[in-house]
Design an enzyme around this catalytic site. Sequence first.
Site: not given
Lengths: 499, 499
Positions: A264, A260-261, A290
């Site tokens: 980003h 997830h990070e 997102e």
Amino acid sequence: MSLYENYCEAMRKIADVNYASALLQWDQEVNMPEAGAAARSRQLATLSGMAHELSVADDLGQWLVTLNEDQQLTDPEKRNVKESLRNYNDRKKYSTEFVVEMSKTISAAFQAWQQARKENNFKLFAPHLTHLVALKQQECELLGYSEHPYDAMLNQYEPGLTSAAVDKLFVEVRANLVPFVKELFSKPVPDDAFTRQHFDRQQQWDFGIGLLKAMGYDFKAGRQDISAHPFTTNFCSTDVRVTTRINENDLKEMIWSCIHEGGHALYEQGLPEAGYGLPSGEYLSLGIHESQSRLWENNIGRSLPYWKVHYPDLQKRFPKQLGEVSLNEMYRSMNKVEPSLIRTNADELTYHFHIMIRFEIEKGLMEKSISVNELPEYWNARYKEYLGITVPSDANGVLQDVHWSHGSFGYFPTYSLGSFYAAQFMHQAVKEIPKFWEQVERGDTTALLQWLREKIHKHGRLYTAAELCTRVTGSALSFSYFMDYARSKYGELYQLKAE
Amino acid sequence: MSLYENYCEAMRKIADVNYASALLQWDQEVNMPEAGAAARSRQLATLSGMAHELSVADDLGQWLVTLNEDQQLTDPEKRNVKESLRNYNDRKKYSTEFVVEMSKTISAAFQAWQQARKENNFKLFAPHLTHLVALKQQECELLGYSEHPYDAMLNQYEPGLTSAAVDKLFVEVRANLVPFVKELFSKPVPDDAFTRQHFDRQQQWDFGIGLLKAMGYDFKAGRQDISAHPFTTNFCSTDVRVTTRINENDLKEMIWSCIHEGGHALYEQGLPEAGYGLPSGEYLSLGIHESQSRLWENNIGRSLPYWKVHYPDLQKRFPKQLGEVSLNEMYRSMNKVEPSLIRTNADELTYHFHIMIRFEIEKGLMEKSISVNELPEYWNARYKEYLGITVPSDANGVLQDVHWSHGSFGYFPTYSLGSFYAAQFMHQAVKEIPKFWEQVERGDTTALLQWLREKIHKHGRLYTAAELCTRVTGSALSFSYFMDYARSKYGELYQLKAE
């Protein structure tokens, strides 16, 4: 120096101060010894005050007004100026008194929220939240809106977004996703008990670093560290840092925070270096940000092809724990759909029910149709309705998220937008990139990253999210892409067709 | 707010910005990915510009002038104001043009120095150094001095210090230390080959952490990390960080950097928290700062009692390498006196010859009796004279230190001052603390730390170094304490009396 260059340099200087603050915050989460907290607070307050002063400076405002009429500028230059002027005018709407009052109220509300959650006592938080909501209602008026006061809040995180547009999306969620998920709930629940054995910390860390490298995260322009709550931050597009956390008794925390990070971070690393401090070098909106993390986490990271290449490595690192677990069992475990109390633990489908509830509440608070004291009751009723679960305590209910105590209203909907954009972008990427899933299956996502760079990252904030979405996919944001994704993936996974 | 409180808050705000810069610099050395360098440079430049603007603000100047006449203030308040006014007036002497010119010249000189050292070619550096020296000569005039232009440079690091005072110290060094060291050179050289075996990194790290803890370094208000060049920095007195480096083939690097930086850090951790941003909360001078690091490193850390307690632990960690090495052999190895080319590798006695040479050169440059082009020849002649060695190359000679390329003239002498202050403070501490060395031998240095806190740390910059020295030891700084220390320690170690 030309006027345009003066403007750019003023913007870069503001960015310098804001990025310095970002480093102080990163350090606070990652390195700072506990006794350093008090001084760090004041250092951050001073820097944010200085950045604010620079960003409302009169000469900057005059340059922006003049440049906004300058027909000699190139198109990207014009867009930079237009966007900066919009931000400038918004910031100018705040009086110093209002900013100070807001900041004090948030400080008190945050402390009260921590206490209230700890003691499971909403009443401790209620008066602070009431005060904060009143200020936020004022802020809506102060910023202005054309249809609904809550639009002013949404616009802070997602320029151009309206309550009406979010409403429309959630009407579809209710009509399509809610019954679909109910169908899934009636099926046997995939087993994920094997992910909650003991997994060595260093092995987890090494595996996570491998995943980041495979995604194309550039460690020469970033690093990963440990923090209590994983996050991504950056101090330019060539120093973009991620954090993760490792639970030795639950493999899932590290894996999903890493991907997830990482998503980003790939966005930030893909922003144009030359646009430092300017809209052209900054992320478009929280929803688009997102979309990048969720595309990697869910659409790629929770797919079978992705694990075809990465699962053997994971098994090799944990032969005792995973040697007997098949690829398919692993795939099913990471796509288990079930009602849950806590938003951050929710699967990628029911997640949106959590957001829908928060959206309804925020909208109601801003239009004054819901009062703070009603919140626990309202919250619990909605969890019963959408998720079929009884909320056992406010600590695990209405008090679970930090956002409101921070004064962040209008933030939650961007999480759902992110998933919906991700599905629509993915649909397009798969169409445009030949043999897409074969590449993923080989562990090669360079074509995808290249596509995201070209279509999304490199444009910074030169388009609105609506413009970008149409440029990239040929049509406006539509919930149907997410719904198609959900039906296709979970229909197969839960063998709905086999019935 | 009272005027005094206005002044304090302005000073704290300046400190906020400077400490933010310090964190950016710490991060640059410890964490920053290589691609982050360019943006970091501009962020640091912006912050230092903003700190400078705040520190020469007109209202601050007016408050200081008014407060300086205010008889209602307490004594410490008066001293804060007086010292701040002195700093303010000094900073006001610089025009923006001069600051910009200096900063550009230093940037170019630093790059040229790196290249010159790499290629062993002083000529690449000479024109830049010539330009820089001319600016520094201008700076001496601009800052003003009463006797010698170089005094203006010395005063930046050691307020109140004069060339005449340093001259006087070095006359004694030449008269006493030079012949004493020559005598040592005639004796057999202690063996230290066993310190250059392979020593496991993690074991070294753990041992170093243990030394810091034993000194009283507070890890709740600090941390240790790895960097290429060890240093100490702080962002308040409750967040004081040290770095070290580990050479797996040389045990000495980690040990001495740990104790040295630990000594610096204990000083910063002992400064009064309430004095944040004010002279009362800041270190007195570089000489006093260095006295703290050297007292711990040399007077304590290179003593026999200190290793009586720590050596068994070290042997336990490295039984293969040190099991057969006696305590006395270890003690002798760490006090080996020998001529050396490189200042940073020098023992605690010949170290001062390196400083003496740099002092003579800097003084000569500022009074224009030496020109930049003569430097290599001058340097090499002095190394022959004081240390009896032939300098094989400028890279290991006149180009070895970074200081001049950074524009730091007047800095070197504070290293020697530090050792001399340390000897004088130690002499007093041993007199005042009952059973001093018995405590050290038991690994207990709390009484010493308490003494340093009480006598030195807690006063911040409320006294001059001369005032402090007299308050603590009853007399002005005298080289005789260092010479007594040297004679006593090395006389015994080298068995000079036995002759």
